[in-house]
Design a protein around this motif. Structure first.
Motif, short mmCIF file in Angstrom:
data_model
loop_
_atom_site.label_atom_id
_atom_site.label_comp_id
_atom_site.label_asym_id
_atom_site.label_seq_id
_atom_site.Cartn_x
_atom_site.Cartn_y
_atom_site.Cartn_z
N TYR A 182 -17.99 -23.27 -62.44
CA TYR A 182 -18.73 -22.30 -62.81
C TYR A 182 -17.89 -21.30 -63.60
O TYR A 182 -18.10 -20.64 -64.60
N GLY B 109 -25.70 -21.08 -59.08
CA GLY B 109 -25.05 -19.94 -59.38
C GLY B 109 -23.79 -19.70 -58.49
O GLY B 109 -23.29 -18.56 -58.43
N ARG C 62 -16.65 -22.37 -66.95
CA ARG C 62 -17.74 -22.12 -67.95
C ARG C 62 -17.61 -20.48 -68.60
O ARG C 62 -17.78 -20.37 -69.52
N GLN C 63 -17.59 -19.59 -67.40
CA GLN C 63 -17.38 -18.33 -67.78
C GLN C 63 -16.32 -18.30 -68.74
O GLN C 63 -16.36 -17.53 -69.65
N MET D 270 -22.58 -25.00 -58.96
CA MET D 270 -22.82 -24.08 -60.05
C MET D 270 -24.18 -24.03 -60.58
O MET D 270 -24.57 -23.15 -61.05
N ALA E 88 -20.05 -19.41 -57.83
CA ALA E 88 -18.86 -19.21 -58.88
C ALA E 88 -18.02 -19.84 -58.40
O ALA E 88 -16.70 -19.49 -58.23
N SER F 199 -18.77 -29.13 -57.18
CA SER F 199 -18.85 -28.66 -58.49
C SER F 199 -20.46 -28.34 -59.02
O SER F 199 -20.98 -27.55 -59.80
#
Length: 233
Positions: free
Chosen positions: A186, A180, A189-190, A177, A182, A174
């Motif tokens: 990540y 960047g 979070r998006q 993230m 994904a 993890s």
């Protein structure tokens, strides 16, 4: 105004797709990192059992660095610092071909290789030295003795700590993230940013990480029982 808990919002449509892609990338990242960590860990442990002081010193330095520097710092070192030493054209090429994923695999794999090498080394030290001497007396080289006689037994002893560090590697994926990648964290979070469903988003991620960690530990327990050396605890 407080929102009612509603998991259906993030478990269908495009948001579910984002989470599924994150899960897939998490699996890929963890798998490739584990392969690198395991192969390198075996090599490091084997080298450290030799009588070559220089080689043992280099391995000791490698292990000390990767066990004492936070993994997040190592990931950022690989992604931000080391590429800056490369030519501009090489940097652009790396960025075009998913450099974030590649550098995350390298950083996580190298870091966990230090831990895995110590697990394997503890297993090697649990094998009576007489077995190594006997295999050498039969005409086997050092490498063949380790590969065919010593390492298979050491792996059986090292299964419990190896499983623990496999779980740790899976959870630490993890951290990718931060540059960047994904993966699931990540993606979570998006989804949280898009839906404002903070509790639901992070609860789904938490349940996934928990279930996979439990599966890894359960598989490790089965392997430990199956490959346990008779007479050992």
């Amino acid at each position: 105004m407080n929102q009612h808990i509603n998991f259906s919002v993030i478990l269908q449509g495009q948001y579910a797709g984002i989470l599924i892609k994150g899960i897939e990338l998490t699996f890929e990242l963890a798998l490739f990192s584990w392969i690198l960590a395991f192969v390198l860990g075996v090599v490091l442990a084997t080298i450290r059992m030799t009588n070559n002081r220089i080689a043992k010193g280099l391995v000791s330095a490698f292990v000390a660095y990767h066990r004492n520097v936070p993994m997040l710092v190592q990931i950022m070192m690989w992604y931000f610092a080391l590429p800056s030493l490369l030519p501009q054209a090489t940097q652009m090429w790396i960025n075009q071909y998913n450099g974030e994923f590649l550098f995350s695999v390298i950083a996580i794999g190298l870091c966990m290789a230090a831990y895995i090498s110590e697990d394997i080394r503890s297993g090697l030290r649990g094998i009576p030295h007489g077995q190594f001497e006997a295999s050498r007396a039969l005409g086997l080289s050092y490498i063949r003795s380790m590969w065919y006689v010593i390492l298979p037994q050491a792996m059986r002893i090292a299964i419990p700590p190896l499983v623990n560090h496999t779980v740790l590697l899976f959870k630490n994926s993890s951290l990718a993230m931060a540059i960047g990648v994904a993966e699931l964290t990540y993606a979570t979070r998006q989804v949280e940013n898009y839906t404002f469903r903070t509790f639901e988003s992070y609860m789904v991620a938490s349940v996934f990480y928990l279930l996979l960690s439990l599966v890894i530990m359960a598989a490790g327990a089965l392997l430990t029982r199956h490959y346990r050396i008779p007479g050992s605890r």
